[in-house]
Each structure stands twice: as C-alpha cells, then as structure tokens.
Design a protein around this motif. Structure first.
Motif, PDB file in Angstrom:
ATOM      1  N   CYS A  93       0.823  -1.223   0.000  1.00 18.43           N
ATOM      2  CA  CYS A  93       0.000   0.000   0.000  1.00 18.43           C
ATOM      3  C   CYS A  93       0.851   1.264   0.000  1.00 18.43           C
ATOM      4  O   CYS A  93       0.879   2.004  -0.972  1.00 18.43           O
ATOM      5  N   LEU A 130      -1.157   9.285   2.740  1.00 17.64           N
ATOM      6  CA  LEU A 130      -2.554   9.140   3.163  1.00 17.64           C
ATOM      7  C   LEU A 130      -2.854   9.927   4.424  1.00 17.64           C
ATOM      8  O   LEU A 130      -3.995  10.277   4.683  1.00 17.64           O
ATOM      9  N   GLU A 183      -9.246   0.225  11.546  1.00 16.50           N
ATOM     10  CA  GLU A 183      -9.706   1.480  10.963  1.00 16.50           C
ATOM     11  C   GLU A 183      -8.733   2.569  11.376  1.00 16.50           C
ATOM     12  O   GLU A 183      -8.435   2.739  12.560  1.00 16.50           O
ATOM     13  N   LEU A 217      -9.712   5.139   6.708  1.00 17.62           N
ATOM     14  CA  LEU A 217      -9.496   3.899   5.965  1.00 17.62           C
ATOM     15  C   LEU A 217      -9.947   2.744   6.842  1.00 17.62           C
ATOM     16  O   LEU A 217      -9.500   2.626   7.982  1.00 17.62           O
ATOM     17  N   HIS A 258     -12.680   3.766   1.977  1.00 20.20           N
ATOM     18  CA  HIS A 258     -11.852   4.960   2.154  1.00 20.20           C
ATOM     19  C   HIS A 258     -12.753   6.169   2.024  1.00 20.20           C
ATOM     20  O   HIS A 258     -13.330   6.416   0.970  1.00 20.20           O
ATOM     21  N   TRP A 260      -6.462   2.638  -5.844  1.00 15.18           N
ATOM     22  CA  TRP A 260      -6.718   1.540  -4.895  1.00 15.18           C
ATOM     23  C   TRP A 260      -6.735   0.195  -5.605  1.00 15.18           C
ATOM     24  O   TRP A 260      -6.234  -0.795  -5.078  1.00 15.18           O
TER      25      TRP A 260
END
Length: 135
Positions: A46, A65, A80, A88, A106, A118
């Motif tokens: 990721c 992010l 989470e 997320l 998201h 994604w």
C-alpha cells in the motif's frame, strides 16, 4: 483461488468522497491481518508506514494518506485508521476455510487516491498474498 477485486463503488456527498471495494483474497483472514495491520504488511503493498501502534487509539502515519489515530481495532478482523481528512477501514471476513474477503472503505475530503489507485494497490496485495507472504 487467485484473488479478485469486485468493481469498486464511489460516492460523493458534498466534499466527502467514499470509495468501497470488495477484495477476495487467497489466504485465511488470520494470514491477511498482517498485510493490513502491520507496518511491514502495509508497506509491502500500500504505502510506507511511519508509525503504527497496533491498538485502539494508537498512532498511525501512512505516507501520502495522512497521520492520525486507530479508531477501530478488532484483531484478525478489523482495523480502521482515521487520518487527516479521511478514514481507511479494512474489514476481514472468512470465505470458506482457506480464503478471505476484505471489505475496504476509504472516506476522505477533497482530493485523494482514485479508485484506480486503490485497484492497483489491491492487485499488489493479491500478488503478495499469492506468494509466500508470512501471515
């Protein structure tokens, strides 16, 4: 099973965007947990992780992010991460005895990763879990 990514959905409410994905994974959810709840796992598919305290209200910082807190934590099932301007959520479910399903959400304000961004990440996750990833 080799894994699959169902068509993602996208919703917009004012300035809030919500992306949902259903990802079928070729490993049991206990093995997948390490990929969504550890710095090494998240970093492999990721984004780089600058901080992740694996507990409710622990600090989290995901490059590109945002940084924030862990707002839900149920070991082997759900993580989470609520970061600047977004949230997320990784929710794992069993899919038979040897596979699992990831329900991903998201939610973010303004600009953020697209559904294609994604999808590419989830393709890397599937490839990683299909290899000899230590769960």
């Amino acid at each position: 099973m080799s894994g699959s990514i169902a068509q993602g959905t996208s919703q917009t409410h004012g300035n809030t965007h919500i992306l949902h994905f259903l990802v079928r994974l070729p490993r049991p959810m206990e093995d997948v947990w390490a990929a969504v709840a550890t710095p090494e796992g998240i970093g492999a598919w990721c984004t780089a992780v600058d901080a992740l305290e694996p507990r409710l209200d622990g600090a989290v910082s995901l490059r590109g992010l945002g940084a924030g807190r862990i707002t839900a934590w149920d070991v082997d099932r759900m993580a989470e991460y609520t970061v600047e301007g977004g949230r997320l959520r990784f929710h794992l479910e069993r899919d038979g005895t040897a596979e699992s399903v990831l329900r991903f959400t998201h939610e973010f304000q303004g600009e953020g990763p697209t559904d294609m961004d994604w999808r590419r990440r989830f393709e890397r996750l599937i490839a990683m879990l299909g290899a000899d990833f230590p769960g």
